[in-house]
Design a protein around this motif. Structure first.
Motif, PDB file in Angstrom:
ATOM      1  N   GLY A 116      14.587 -10.500  -4.810  1.00 47.04           N
ATOM      2  CA  GLY A 116      13.455 -10.177  -4.685  1.00 47.04           C
ATOM      3  C   GLY A 116      12.464  -9.064  -4.182  1.00 47.04           C
ATOM      4  O   GLY A 116      12.136  -8.345  -4.799  1.00 47.04           O
ATOM      5  N   ARG A 117      13.314  -9.056  -2.385  1.00 51.84           N
ATOM      6  CA  ARG A 117      12.699  -8.231  -1.594  1.00 51.84           C
ATOM      7  C   ARG A 117      13.333  -6.983  -2.113  1.00 51.84           C
ATOM      8  O   ARG A 117      13.164  -6.024  -2.004  1.00 51.84           O
ATOM      9  N   LEU A 118      14.975  -7.010  -2.377  1.00 55.84           N
ATOM     10  CA  LEU A 118      15.719  -5.934  -2.280  1.00 55.84           C
ATOM     11  C   LEU A 118      15.332  -5.296  -3.600  1.00 55.84           C
ATOM     12  O   LEU A 118      14.972  -3.495  -4.341  1.00 55.84           O
ATOM     13  N   ALA A 119      14.947  -5.906  -4.654  1.00 54.34           N
ATOM     14  CA  ALA A 119      14.403  -5.252  -5.872  1.00 54.34           C
ATOM     15  C   ALA A 119      13.147  -4.033  -5.257  1.00 54.34           C
ATOM     16  O   ALA A 119      13.156  -2.976  -6.028  1.00 54.34           O
ATOM     17  N   GLN A 120      11.976  -4.761  -5.250  1.00 55.52           N
ATOM     18  CA  GLN A 120      11.243  -4.114  -4.847  1.00 55.52           C
ATOM     19  C   GLN A 120      11.724  -3.094  -3.813  1.00 55.52           C
ATOM     20  O   GLN A 120      11.129  -1.750  -4.123  1.00 55.52           O
ATOM     21  N   TRP A 121      12.578  -3.048  -2.914  1.00 57.44           N
ATOM     22  CA  TRP A 121      12.322  -2.060  -2.408  1.00 57.44           C
ATOM     23  C   TRP A 121      13.367  -0.833  -3.059  1.00 57.44           C
ATOM     24  O   TRP A 121      13.373   0.694  -2.770  1.00 57.44           O
ATOM     25  N   GLN A 122      13.966  -1.461  -4.228  1.00 60.80           N
ATOM     26  CA  GLN A 122      15.256  -0.785  -4.568  1.00 60.80           C
ATOM     27  C   GLN A 122      13.759   0.127  -5.358  1.00 60.80           C
ATOM     28  O   GLN A 122      14.203   0.849  -5.680  1.00 60.80           O
ATOM     29  N   ALA A 123      13.356  -0.449  -5.922  1.00 60.07           N
ATOM     30  CA  ALA A 123      11.779   0.344  -6.567  1.00 60.07           C
ATOM     31  C   ALA A 123      11.582   1.968  -5.644  1.00 60.07           C
ATOM     32  O   ALA A 123      10.791   2.689  -6.653  1.00 60.07           O
ATOM     33  N   ALA A 124      11.230   1.046  -4.755  1.00 60.42           N
ATOM     34  CA  ALA A 124      10.573   1.942  -4.033  1.00 60.42           C
ATOM     35  C   ALA A 124      11.263   3.397  -3.158  1.00 60.42           C
ATOM     36  O   ALA A 124      11.184   4.935  -2.541  1.00 60.42           O
ATOM     37  N   GLY A 125      13.178   2.918  -3.190  1.00 62.66           N
ATOM     38  CA  GLY A 125      13.652   3.658  -2.304  1.00 62.66           C
ATOM     39  C   GLY A 125      13.934   3.787  -0.787  1.00 62.66           C
ATOM     40  O   GLY A 125      14.605   4.481  -1.178  1.00 62.66           O
ATOM     41  N   LYS A 126      12.951   2.723  -0.922  1.00 67.68           N
ATOM     42  CA  LYS A 126      13.240   2.935   1.084  1.00 67.68           C
ATOM     43  C   LYS A 126      12.774   1.135   1.010  1.00 67.68           C
ATOM     44  O   LYS A 126      11.836   0.140  -0.168  1.00 67.68           O
ATOM     45  N   ALA A 127      13.793   0.580   2.200  1.00 70.77           N
ATOM     46  CA  ALA A 127      13.036  -0.835   2.594  1.00 70.77           C
ATOM     47  C   ALA A 127      11.506  -0.725   3.975  1.00 70.77           C
ATOM     48  O   ALA A 127      11.732   1.299   3.972  1.00 70.77           O
ATOM     49  N   PRO A 128      10.570  -1.445   4.184  1.00 71.59           N
ATOM     50  CA  PRO A 128       9.906  -1.309   4.928  1.00 71.59           C
ATOM     51  C   PRO A 128      10.106  -0.990   6.382  1.00 71.59           C
ATOM     52  O   PRO A 128      11.874  -1.305   6.920  1.00 71.59           O
ATOM     53  N   PRO A 129       9.410  -0.608   7.154  1.00 69.47           N
ATOM     54  CA  PRO A 129      10.136  -0.087   8.510  1.00 69.47           C
ATOM     55  C   PRO A 129       9.527  -1.114   9.569  1.00 69.47           C
ATOM     56  O   PRO A 129       8.902  -0.536  10.964  1.00 69.47           O
ATOM     57  N   THR A 130      10.138  -2.411   8.562  1.00 64.37           N
ATOM     58  CA  THR A 130       9.693  -3.268   9.830  1.00 64.37           C
ATOM     59  C   THR A 130      11.145  -3.106  11.198  1.00 64.37           C
ATOM     60  O   THR A 130      12.217  -4.066  10.749  1.00 64.37           O
ATOM     61  N   PRO A 131      10.428  -4.364  11.924  1.00 62.95           N
ATOM     62  CA  PRO A 131      11.638  -4.280  12.525  1.00 62.95           C
ATOM     63  C   PRO A 131      13.176  -5.362  12.259  1.00 62.95           C
ATOM     64  O   PRO A 131      12.720  -6.567  12.321  1.00 62.95           O
ATOM     65  N   ARG A 132      14.251  -4.765  12.325  1.00 63.82           N
ATOM     66  CA  ARG A 132      15.685  -5.296  12.221  1.00 63.82           C
ATOM     67  C   ARG A 132      15.358  -6.599  13.739  1.00 63.82           C
ATOM     68  O   ARG A 132      15.976  -6.360  14.376  1.00 63.82           O
ATOM     69  N   LEU A 133      16.248  -7.658  13.127  1.00 59.84           N
ATOM     70  CA  LEU A 133      17.165  -9.322  13.514  1.00 59.84           C
ATOM     71  C   LEU A 133      18.988  -8.443  13.276  1.00 59.84           C
ATOM     72  O   LEU A 133      18.945  -8.698  11.949  1.00 59.84           O
ATOM     73  N   ASP A 134      19.383  -9.074  14.145  1.00 62.55           N
ATOM     74  CA  ASP A 134      21.098  -9.522  13.387  1.00 62.55           C
ATOM     75  C   ASP A 134      20.759 -10.514  12.884  1.00 62.55           C
ATOM     76  O   ASP A 134      21.087 -10.961  13.294  1.00 62.55           O
ATOM     77  N   LEU A 135      22.016 -10.373  11.178  1.00 67.38           N
ATOM     78  CA  LEU A 135      21.957 -11.735  10.416  1.00 67.38           C
ATOM     79  C   LEU A 135      22.764 -12.785  12.143  1.00 67.38           C
ATOM     80  O   LEU A 135      22.781 -13.578  11.641  1.00 67.38           O
ATOM     81  N   GLU A 136      24.148 -12.062  11.758  1.00 70.31           N
ATOM     82  CA  GLU A 136      24.947 -13.448  12.766  1.00 70.31           C
ATOM     83  C   GLU A 136      24.082 -13.509  13.743  1.00 70.31           C
ATOM     84  O   GLU A 136      24.389 -15.256  14.358  1.00 70.31           O
ATOM     85  N   LYS A 137      23.736 -12.824  15.102  1.00 72.41           N
ATOM     86  CA  LYS A 137      23.759 -13.238  16.539  1.00 72.41           C
ATOM     87  C   LYS A 137      21.827 -13.667  16.203  1.00 72.41           C
ATOM     88  O   LYS A 137      21.212 -14.464  17.167  1.00 72.41           O
TER      89      LYS A 137
END
Length: 188
Positions: free
Chosen positions: A105-126
């Protein structure tokens, strides 16, 4: 029939109706349900962070190998804690599927908007996966506390009512329905 002879009949009917209304009133939800659903919801919110990590990395949402490891670990943990391993593995599989609902759902929203929000990112593995592992431990304890209520006839009512108090948006609401959809084992 005279009016005075109808009064006892009316009183009996009212008593019968009052008893039926009382019998139809669900019992209160067990104290163990709300924390279990809150942890499921917390896990869904981490799905937003996982979606961001996957957006940035280009990794797919579907990760069969990781899912198999998580479910195998759930079985092991359940067995060690004397919880039904099949039921707990099913619960964790539902959490994974619900998280994917959020991520897609989020990816679909961001694809439609052409960008993801400028939220701080966390490392998936760590960072993200260790959080999910901790939540799985909590889910095990909370599921163990709730599991005896799964077959209670009031379980679907409790689930619907408690779930409604947690839902903040449509996407997470749908995902929480998926995450908790098999929690009650009534009528199966």
């Amino acid at each position: 029939m005279c009016r005075s002879s109808r009064l006892p009949l009316l009183a009996a009917l009212l008593a019968l109706f009052a008893g039926a209304v009382h019998a139809a009133t669900p019992s209160p939800a067990p104290d163990s349900l709300q924390p279990l659903l809150a942890t499921m919801y917390e896990r869904l919110n981490i799905g937003d962070l996982a979606a961001l990590a996957k957006w940035d990395s280009g990794k797919p949402i579907q990760d069969n190998a990781r899912e198999a490891l998580v479910i195998a670990d759930a079985r092991r943990q359940a067995t060690q804690n004397k919880v039904n391993a099949d039921e707990f593995a099913d619960l964790i599989a539902a959490q994974i599927e619900a998280s994917k609902v959020v991520q897609y759902g989020r990816l679909a929203q961001w694809q439609a908007a052409g960008k993801a929000p400028p939220t701080p990112r966390l490392d998936l593995e760590k960072q993200i996966r260790p959080q999910l592992d901790q939540l799985q431990q909590r889910l095990l304890q909370q599921y163990a506390a709730f599991s005896r209520y799964r077959t209670d006839p009031d379980c679907p009512h409790w689930l619907g009512k408690t779930r409604a108090t947690l839902i903040k948006d449509q996407l997470h609401g749908q995902a929480l329905i998926r995450a908790s959809g098999e929690l009650c084992a009534v009528g199966r």
